[in-house]
Design a protein around this motif. Structure first.
Motif, PDB file in Angstrom:
ATOM      1  N   LEU A 186       0.846  -1.182   0.000  1.00  0.00           N
ATOM      2  CA  LEU A 186       0.000   0.000   0.000  1.00  0.00           C
ATOM      3  C   LEU A 186       0.885   1.236   0.000  1.00  0.00           C
ATOM      4  O   LEU A 186       1.537   1.534   0.995  1.00  0.00           O
ATOM      5  CB  LEU A 186      -0.920   0.008   1.228  1.00  0.00           C
ATOM      6  N   ALA A 187       0.905   1.946  -1.104  1.00  0.00           N
ATOM      7  CA  ALA A 187       1.733   3.145  -1.194  1.00  0.00           C
ATOM      8  C   ALA A 187       1.285   4.193  -0.185  1.00  0.00           C
ATOM      9  O   ALA A 187       2.096   4.992   0.308  1.00  0.00           O
ATOM     10  CB  ALA A 187       1.685   3.709  -2.612  1.00  0.00           C
ATOM     11  N   SER A 188      -0.005   4.185   0.157  1.00  0.00           N
ATOM     12  CA  SER A 188      -0.537   5.155   1.112  1.00  0.00           C
ATOM     13  C   SER A 188      -0.139   4.847   2.551  1.00  0.00           C
ATOM     14  O   SER A 188      -0.169   5.727   3.416  1.00  0.00           O
ATOM     15  CB  SER A 188      -2.063   5.200   1.008  1.00  0.00           C
ATOM     16  N   HIS A 189       0.220   3.602   2.824  1.00  0.00           N
ATOM     17  CA  HIS A 189       0.576   3.178   4.189  1.00  0.00           C
ATOM     18  C   HIS A 189       1.791   2.251   4.130  1.00  0.00           C
ATOM     19  O   HIS A 189       1.683   1.041   4.366  1.00  0.00           O
ATOM     20  CB  HIS A 189      -0.596   2.455   4.855  1.00  0.00           C
ATOM     21  N   PRO A 190       2.971   2.802   3.823  1.00  0.00           N
ATOM     22  CA  PRO A 190       4.163   1.959   3.659  1.00  0.00           C
ATOM     23  C   PRO A 190       4.620   1.273   4.941  1.00  0.00           C
ATOM     24  O   PRO A 190       5.398   0.315   4.875  1.00  0.00           O
ATOM     25  CB  PRO A 190       5.219   2.951   3.157  1.00  0.00           C
TER      26      PRO A 190
END
Length: 258
Positions: free
Chosen positions: A106-110
């Motif tokens: 998840l790019a939003s939650h690395p």
């Protein structure tokens, strides 16, 4: 030569029933594992499909066997529900990005690391704040693994399997450990797979093999008699990770936390 430490062991974890709302928290040393017995979710397939996007639905429809498409719908949607709970996102906003090796993230939650594996009637998901990999395999009676042993194990590992009281159990234990570890590394199965340790104990590994300098731990898991599983995680040698093994209930209201 720079080295890293890898510790491998069996785990005596027992599966416990999952309680939503209470359980969607993640500390720095937590590794939360969810087991999904896919046949018990088949009646929820239509409800679960609502959490998938058109690309995912098309992927499910491309499976040659209907049962495989149904399994994909179940474990893919449950993965998205779990990630939505940890990230506080709407499940419709869970969109996967992919590393070059096709490992999703998840790019939003690395900070949220996750991995999924499935085999026959079981799927298994691992979630952590550290790099993590997981593998589950059905121990097929029909699979003759003897011919491939030299391709994936070193001499000591082959002897350990051949001398085991239950050779099939030993093979799948060793295989899942290697597979979980390379999935955690993001390497996949390549020419280095044979050189990834899988026997109990502490191992010193050349970091050029791992392509990473972190230390790791791998634990075998008991899922069901006909299955073997393993989880691998980034972990300092002196740290004992908090591994929790949950059985997911097969009701929509429980899965979405209502």
């Amino acid at each position: 030569m720079q080295t890293a430490k890898l510790f491998i062991s069996n785990s005596n974890l027992k599966q416990i029933e999952f309680i939503p709302k209470k359980e969607y928290s993640l500390n720095s040393n937590d590794v939360i594992i969810y087991t999904i017995y896919l046949p018990s979710f088949i009646n929820l397939k239509s409800d679960l499909a609502n959490f998938l996007n058109s690309t995912e639905i098309n992927r499910a429809e491309r499976f040659h066997k209907e049962i495989d498409g149904n399994r994909f719908i179940i474990y893919r949607s449950i993965l998205k529900l779990i990630l939505a709970a940890y990230t506080k996102l709407d499940v419709k906003n869970i969109c996967f990005d992919y590393h070059s090796n096709k490992k999703p993230y998840l790019a939003s939650h690395p900070w949220l690391h996750f991995n999924i594996s499935h085999s026959e009637d079981y799927a298994i998901i691992a979630v952590s704040r550290k790099k993590v990999g997981i593998d589950v395999e059905f121990m097929s009676e029909d699979f003759n693994f003897n011919d491939i042993l030299p391709d994936i194990f070193n001499e000591n590992e082959i002897l350990s399997i051949q001398n085991a009281a239950n050779r099939k159990h030993a093979f799948y234990t060793s295989w899942t450990r290697k597979e979980a570890f390379v999935k955690a590394l993001g390497k996949g199965i390549d020419e280095d797979f044979k050189y990834i340790p899988c026997l109990d104990g502490q191992h010193i590994i050349d970091t050029t093999l791992l392509k990473t300098t972190e230390n790791w731990k791998v634990f075998s898991l008991n899922i069901e008699d006909q299955y073997r599983a393993a989880v691998a995680m980034e972990c300092l040698p002196k740290i004992t990770p908090n591994i929790v093994l949950f059985t997911l209930p097969n009701t929509i209201n429980t899965l979405i936390g209502n």
